[in-house]
Design an enzyme around this catalytic site. Structure first.
Site, PDB file in Angstrom:
ATOM      1  N   SER A  11      54.419  58.801   9.893  1.00  0.00           N
ATOM      2  CA  SER A  11      54.852  57.573  10.567  1.00  0.00           C
ATOM      3  C   SER A  11      55.808  57.995  11.663  1.00  0.00           C
ATOM      4  O   SER A  11      56.327  59.125  11.641  1.00  0.00           O
ATOM      5  CB  SER A  11      55.569  56.679   9.551  1.00  0.00           C
ATOM      6  OG  SER A  11      56.328  55.679  10.194  1.00  0.00           O
ATOM      7  N   TYR A  31      61.380  55.462   2.234  1.00  0.00           N
ATOM      8  CA  TYR A  31      60.204  55.594   3.115  1.00  0.00           C
ATOM      9  C   TYR A  31      60.475  56.632   4.208  1.00  0.00           C
ATOM     10  O   TYR A  31      59.668  57.531   4.442  1.00  0.00           O
ATOM     11  CB  TYR A  31      59.889  54.227   3.732  1.00  0.00           C
ATOM     12  CG  TYR A  31      58.594  54.151   4.517  1.00  0.00           C
ATOM     13  CD1 TYR A  31      57.381  53.924   3.874  1.00  0.00           C
ATOM     14  CD2 TYR A  31      58.587  54.285   5.897  1.00  0.00           C
ATOM     15  CE1 TYR A  31      56.200  53.836   4.588  1.00  0.00           C
ATOM     16  CE2 TYR A  31      57.406  54.200   6.627  1.00  0.00           C
ATOM     17  CZ  TYR A  31      56.216  53.966   5.964  1.00  0.00           C
ATOM     18  OH  TYR A  31      55.038  53.884   6.686  1.00  0.00           O
ATOM     19  N   LYS A  88      58.577  60.153   4.449  1.00  0.00           N
ATOM     20  CA  LYS A  88      57.748  60.441   5.638  1.00  0.00           C
ATOM     21  C   LYS A  88      58.241  61.694   6.365  1.00  0.00           C
ATOM     22  O   LYS A  88      57.447  62.461   6.898  1.00  0.00           O
ATOM     23  CB  LYS A  88      57.727  59.233   6.578  1.00  0.00           C
ATOM     24  CG  LYS A  88      56.941  58.020   6.044  1.00  0.00           C
ATOM     25  CD  LYS A  88      55.478  58.335   5.748  1.00  0.00           C
ATOM     26  CE  LYS A  88      54.655  57.096   5.462  1.00  0.00           C
ATOM     27  NZ  LYS A  88      53.294  57.404   4.968  1.00  0.00           N
TER      28      LYS A  88
END
Ligand code: NAD
Length: 260
Positions: A142, A155, A159
């Site tokens: 991402s 997150y 990532k």
């Protein structure tokens, strides 16, 4: 037909980005494996691809379950006799300020993104080495593999970690011609993002339109969402690339939100 005859396992492929990649891979001649939590949803997506003229099978796979991952890859080897491409794509989002983050939510998110990436990588690398045809592993990173945003501690951490994993796989996989790269999309309108727009609005005390304009797309060059098609085309390019010149890299598709 840039992926003719290649067997591609795509996790989380019953929805969103993974589903688009599955359709585009099938159009490029790949034999596509839809690996997702729900066997019914995976089978339904595989059937849609078959009806559109492609070749696909569905596999029930919770990527955090070691036995299910190993069994799923074994099922693919039994059906198609090879594994050429893994796209480790399954993922979730949980929005909360770090000071309020529940430990169980942290563990759940990190398990899906990181344990899932490890378990699927290990099973597919073993299969690729056994087949002797080399292979490609793509991680769905991402912009949050490079940048941070509030409310997304696990997150962003997970990532970022995928880039480290890809670099190790690039080094360890080289002798067997296994390449590893990370795709880093900006915001894409999928169920994962549609769910977090009202959640972010509530957490930040702003409207949903403001979340889209001033949070999600603020740093892009043109105020546009990245599309599933943009990500699928990048996934084709990376899988079809012919040599190990392109390995251990991350490539960002985000309308200029993040520039490397
Ligand atoms: P999505 O919610 O549309 O699809 C996610 C899929 O993953 C679903 O089919 C779900 O069933 C599956 N999944 C969830 N947990 C799983 C598990 N334990 N085992 C197997 N499958 C599981 O989401 P999406 O937006 O298509 O996201 C796909 C990937 O792209 C994620 O890794 C996400 O972090 C990443 N990503 C998304 C965006 C975006 O803006 N949508 C941006 C950058 C990166």
């Amino acid at each position: 037909m840039q992926l003719q005859g290649k067997v591609a396992i795509i996790t989380g492929a019953a929805s969103g980005i993974g589903k688009e990649i599955a359709f585009e891979y099938a159009r490029e001649g790949a034999l596509v494996v839809i690996a997702d939590l729900s066997g019914d949803a995976a089978a339904a997506t595989a059937q849609e691809i078959t009806q559109a003229g492609g070749t696909a099978m569905g596999v029930t796979m919770n990527v955090t379950d070691e036995a299910q991952v190993d069994a799923g890859v074994a099922q693919v080897m039994a059906a198609y006799g090879r594994v050429d491409i893994l796209i480790s794509n399954a993922g979730i989002q949980i929005i909360s300020a770090l000071v309020d983050f529940k430990f169980e939510d942290w563990r759940k998110l990190v398990a899906i993104h990181l344990d899932g990436a490890f378990l699927t990588t290990r099973a597919c690398m073993r299969a690729m080495i056994q087949c002797g045809n080399g292979g490609t592993i793509l991680y769905m990173g991402s912009v949050h593999s490079h940048e941070a945003s509030p409310l997304k501690a696990p997150y962003v951490a997970a990532k970022h970690a995928l880039i480290g994993l890809a670099k190790v796989v690039a080094k360890e996989g080289a002798k067997d011609r296994i390449r590893a790269n990370v795709i880093c999309p900006g915001f894409v309108r999928t169920p994962l993002v549609d769910k977090q727009i009202p959640e972010q609005a509530k957490a930040l005390g702003i409207t949903e339109a403001e979340v889209i304009k001033n949070v999600m797309l603020k740093e892009t060059v043109d105020g546009e969402f990245t599309t599933t098609q943009d990500v699928a085309q990048t996934a084709i390019f990376l899988a079809a690339f012919p040599t190990s010149a392109l390995t251990g890299q991350s490539i960002t598709v985000s309308h200029g939100w993040h520039m490397q």
